[in-house]
Enzyme design. Sequence first.
Site, PDB file in Angstrom:
ATOM      1  N   GLY A   1       1.879   2.364  -5.385  1.00 48.75           N
ATOM      2  CA  GLY A   1       2.779   3.237  -6.598  1.00 48.75           C
ATOM      3  C   GLY A   1       3.903   1.962  -7.099  1.00 48.75           C
ATOM      4  N   LYS A   2       4.681   1.714  -6.009  1.00 47.73           N
ATOM      5  CA  LYS A   2       5.873   0.645  -6.321  1.00 47.73           C
ATOM      6  C   LYS A   2       5.117  -0.603  -6.939  1.00 47.73           C
ATOM      7  CE  LYS A   2       8.998   2.519  -2.892  1.00 47.73           C
ATOM      8  NZ  LYS A   2       7.884   3.606  -2.497  1.00 47.73           N
TER       9      LYS A   2
ATOM     10  N   CYS B   1      11.459   5.229   3.299  1.00 45.87           N
ATOM     11  CA  CYS B   1      11.357   6.755   2.797  1.00 45.87           C
ATOM     12  C   CYS B   1      11.778   7.641   4.238  1.00 45.87           C
ATOM     13  CB  CYS B   1      10.229   7.348   2.358  1.00 45.87           C
ATOM     14  SG  CYS B   1       8.657   7.078   3.578  1.00 45.87           S
TER      15      CYS B   1
ATOM     16  N   GLY C   1       0.801  -1.368  -0.100  1.00 44.95           N
ATOM     17  CA  GLY C   1      -0.055   0.064   0.041  1.00 44.95           C
ATOM     18  C   GLY C   1       0.905   1.174   0.018  1.00 44.95           C
ATOM     19  N   PRO C   2       0.444   2.319  -0.690  1.00 46.53           N
ATOM     20  CA  PRO C   2      -0.749   2.507  -1.397  1.00 46.53           C
ATOM     21  C   PRO C   2      -0.809   1.830  -3.080  1.00 46.53           C
ATOM     22  CG  PRO C   2       0.174   4.660  -1.440  1.00 46.53           C
ATOM     23  CD  PRO C   2       1.119   3.684  -0.693  1.00 46.53           C
TER      24      PRO C   2
END
Length: 501
Positions: A310-311, A429, A307-308
């Site tokens: 993108g990757k 991140c 989630g969410p």
Amino acid sequence: MSGDGRTDRRDSAGRQRGAARSEGRTERSAQAPGERRRGTDPARTVAFDVLRAVAETDSYANLVLPPLLRERAIRGRDAGFATELAYGALRLRGRYDAIVEQAAGRDLATIDPPVLDLLRLGSHQLLGMRVPPHAAVSETVGLARQRVGAGAAQFVNAVLRAVGRSTLDEWLTLIGDAADPHQDDAVARLAAVESHPEWVVRGLREALVGNGRSSDELEALLVADNAAPRVTLVARPGLVDDDELGGRPGRVAPTAHVLDGGDPASVPAVRDGRAGVQDEGSQLVALALAAAPLEGPDERWLDLCAGPGGKAALLASLVDERRGRLVANEVQPHRARLVEQALRALPADAIEDVRTGDGRLVGTDEPGAFDRVMVDAPCTGLGALRRRPESRWRRQPSDLAALSALQRELLGSALAAVRVGGVVAYVTCSPHLAETQLVVKDALRAAARSGIGVEPVDARAVVADLAAAPLDLPGDRTDVQLWPHVHGTDAMHLTLLRRTS
């Protein structure tokens, strides 16, 4: 001048120059009562509502603001103004709180939270945006009169007039001196001036040094955290042509397109899922997992904390080009639904499953079942402060212990779930050493005790081959740490590990 050579900002009564009186004795507006604004424009109103939602319901600004803009039909320049006002006031809350405290001549704890949010918005217009001072004050006072009443509006008027009497540079000198009266603690001064909690500033300084960079870069890093990032799109391979996205090529990821403005939702490829909004650093770490050298089959990939999405969407497009398939695992059901939405443009045979489950159990349930595994671990988010303006004020040092324990367990599960010869990408991140290098060391020791052999893959060499331009990566480490002030990305960390036994 004071004895130490600094400008004395106190008046003849000993109060800080510009300090407003108490709410019961505020300066009167120059306008007649009938001429005073009793409201403001929709853009300022929505910015105030975002700040209140963030404060009252622990909402995230990036999730609250877009639907409010749509609901109230705020578009174009007005939407841009509302976004900069809300995000800027949230990012620079620490700076503006220090300024307001001086201008008001009273402790922040004595100011009602909605009034304080109004003062933050007004201060950002006065000191951080190109808004004429009279408009910044009168519009904020009108909003205050509408939302919190006439008495509080008089207080807002007095404080903002006091704020407007000094320039930003003058205020920064004052609050820096107040935070560090002896000028021997650079962290305290930078925390006040650049609007970061002190523990975050110390952690970022340690992370710079731990990754072979100079602590002299700290101020530049904090300044970059306070700058609004450009919108970056990802062109998902095999799904979209570059010329559909516009913008300019990214500096780091070959799949990136950087927009100079506009609403990314207006791009058809974004609306239908063939492209997405994704930081360049986030794109690069997914590309690196796909590009890491591998022996044997390369057919089944796992995104352990998807989630969410993108990757997961980028990985799915890459594995589809190799006739493989992706398993996307997410522990929270609502985030798993976001993953499904992110994957909507991918061919059905590229997606084996979108699961809701605890990633810590996958290594036990499916040992050695995957060729490549992404561990985008939950973290403090200290590397994405420019995108998540409220997060720096929500996190506490105590969060590190719980998060690093979870990160170790997730990485351990990934190392068990990957086959011998397969590759794991550990990604956060956050650049904090407790969430990056220390987690990897602990997880490798635990894997060795379990009989799992692991060796590092030179992530620097992998990303050097991928990157759109040469990357500044000092030191002799095999992992990669990106930085906003150096690479223009979020501060993404990447470690690549190959299982050997």
